[in-house]
Design a protein around this motif. Structure first.
Motif, mmCIF file in Angstrom:
data_model
loop_
_atom_site.group_PDB
_atom_site.id
_atom_site.type_symbol
_atom_site.label_atom_id
_atom_site.label_comp_id
_atom_site.label_asym_id
_atom_site.label_seq_id
_atom_site.Cartn_x
_atom_site.Cartn_y
_atom_site.Cartn_z
ATOM 1 N N VAL A 36 -5.693 11.764 6.433
ATOM 2 C CA VAL A 36 -5.168 10.840 5.431
ATOM 3 C C VAL A 36 -6.233 10.508 4.396
ATOM 4 N N VAL A 37 -7.460 10.297 4.858
ATOM 5 C CA VAL A 37 -8.575 9.991 3.958
ATOM 6 C C VAL A 37 -8.848 11.177 3.036
ATOM 7 N N ALA A 68 -6.530 5.588 0.819
ATOM 8 C CA ALA A 68 -7.321 6.295 1.822
ATOM 9 C C ALA A 68 -7.576 5.436 3.049
ATOM 10 N N SER A 69 -7.627 4.125 2.860
ATOM 11 C CA SER A 69 -7.918 3.222 3.976
ATOM 12 C C SER A 69 -6.776 3.119 4.972
ATOM 13 N N ILE A 70 -5.600 3.670 4.637
ATOM 14 C CA ILE A 70 -4.553 3.777 5.652
ATOM 15 C C ILE A 70 -5.078 4.646 6.796
ATOM 16 N N ALA A 98 -7.640 2.632 8.767
ATOM 17 C CA ALA A 98 -6.963 1.663 9.621
ATOM 18 C C ALA A 98 -6.370 2.351 10.850
ATOM 19 N N ASP A 99 -5.775 3.512 10.653
ATOM 20 C CA ASP A 99 -5.211 4.273 11.768
ATOM 21 C C ASP A 99 -6.315 4.673 12.740
ATOM 22 N N GLY A 100 -7.447 5.155 12.196
ATOM 23 C CA GLY A 100 -8.568 5.532 13.055
ATOM 24 C C GLY A 100 -9.127 4.348 13.824
ATOM 25 N N SER A 104 -2.345 -1.195 16.134
ATOM 26 C CA SER A 104 -1.571 -0.350 15.228
ATOM 27 C C SER A 104 -2.191 -0.360 13.842
ATOM 28 N N GLY A 105 -1.997 0.732 13.088
ATOM 29 C CA GLY A 105 -2.475 0.832 11.720
ATOM 30 C C GLY A 105 -1.333 0.676 10.733
ATOM 31 N N TYR A 106 -1.585 -0.069 9.647
ATOM 32 C CA TYR A 106 -0.555 -0.321 8.636
ATOM 33 C C TYR A 106 -1.117 -0.184 7.235
#
Length: 331
Positions: free
Chosen positions: A51-52, A200-202, A205-207, A221-223
């Motif tokens: 994602v990044v 990119a920070s999604i 956050a997921d990581g 959880s990542g949002y």
């Protein structure tokens, strides 16, 4: 190898990966990857990294998107170019994704030039991060670093100070470590932790949420930031915690959460906000290159995961669920 020890090795692992990848990239002609729609893929932490990387390609003007490798296993003709991320290069889904798209040009980033993923790809660049632990620390950041170098090789230099990254990592880890006693107290006994960021920070956050799940076994959880405002944050209260990555709407969100008693860790380059109440702030340098910023942001989350793991008496405990069909075994 312990999780904390690999986190502390970040400066050395990044320096080694920088040197190894620069040497390999100097001998590659990546021109065939210069046009077309790009899919960036991986599973687990590599999916978060994808994602990044996709966000940085978009910032550079490329049509690019991130997709989990399991979603590519059907072999649908989704993209012209595939950037495939896998630390060991043995993830079944990522290897199968390349095998099912033989017409697409592909670049694999792994730590093994003889891995199944390296063999399936048109091009390969090797990590040199050394050993990694569970959850992933140096493998994740080295993957991002090498992907950043590869994107520069494809799109042209971005101006990112890759050479200065190991020293930045050392400084950021030292600074973040000073905040960990406060965070350990504020985030003690959380029933759930959300991790939130935009663009990119999604991926960051997921990581981060994956780190917390793996290291401390706390539901996390990542949002995406704006999505988080439309309902998901309503379940958060004084028994939960939130980790925010960003410099814009995340600042106001930190205030919103703290006002209702939610402990918050805010990772930001904004210098005009600091610790207050249940809000803890870790400052990182500004970085136009989104991959570089993703590396700088994740160090705080890695250290927080280690703190929560220690508090739960789970220091360096191995995974409980053993999977037999996610990795291609060495011959």
């Amino acid at each position: 190898m312990s999780y904390r020890s690999t986190v502390s090795r970040q400066p050395e692992a990044l320096a080694d990966s920088l040197a190894a990848a620069q040497a390999e990239l100097a001998g590659l002609d990546l021109a065939p990857l210069g046009t077309g729609l790009v899919a960036v893929t991986g599973v687990g932490a590599s999916s978060a990294a994808a994602v990044v990387v996709a966000a940085e390609l978009q910032r550079r003007g490329r049509r690019a998107f991130a997709v989990r490798s399991g979603e590519m296993m059907a072999g649908h003709d989704l993209a012209d170019i595939v950037l495939a991320l896998s630390h060991r290069g043995r993830s079944v889904e990522t290897v199968e994704a390349l095998r099912k798209l033989p017409r697409a040009k592909s670049l694999a980033i792994t730590n093994d030039s003889e891995s199944p993923l390296a063999e399936a790809a048109s091009f390969h660049v090797r990590l040199a991060n050394g050993g990694d632990a569970t959850p992933s620390s140096t493998g994740y950041t080295a993957t991002l670093l090498v992907a950043g170098l590869a994107v520069d090789g494809i799109q042209g230099a971005s101006g990112a100070d890759w050479a200065g990254l190991p020293a930045q990592a050392a400084a950021l880890l030292a600074g973040a470590a000073e905040k960990m006693p406060r965070l350990a107290q504020l985030f003690a006994d959380r029933r759930a932790i959300d991790c939130v960021g935009a663009g990119a920070s999604i991926g960051t956050a997921d990581g981060a949420s994956l780190l917390i799940r793996e290291a401390a076994r706390i539901p996390a959880s990542g949002y995406e930031t704006r999505h988080y405002l439309h309902g998901p944050m309503e379940s958060m209260d004084e028994t939960t915690g939130v980790v925010l990555f960003g410099d814009t709407r995340e600042i106001e969100l930190a205030h919103n959460l703290e006002e209702i008693g939610v402990p918050v860790l805010l990772v930001t380059s904004r210098q005009d906000i600091g610790d207050a109440g249940k809000r803890t702030v870790i400052h990182v340098p500004e970085a136009e290159n989104l991959i570089l910023r993703g590396i700088l942001d994740i160090f705080a989350a890695q250290l927080l995961a280690a703190e929560l793991s220690d508090a739960a008496d789970l220091t360096d405990v191995q995974f409980r669920y053993k999977q037999t069909d996610t990795k291609i075994l060495a011959a």
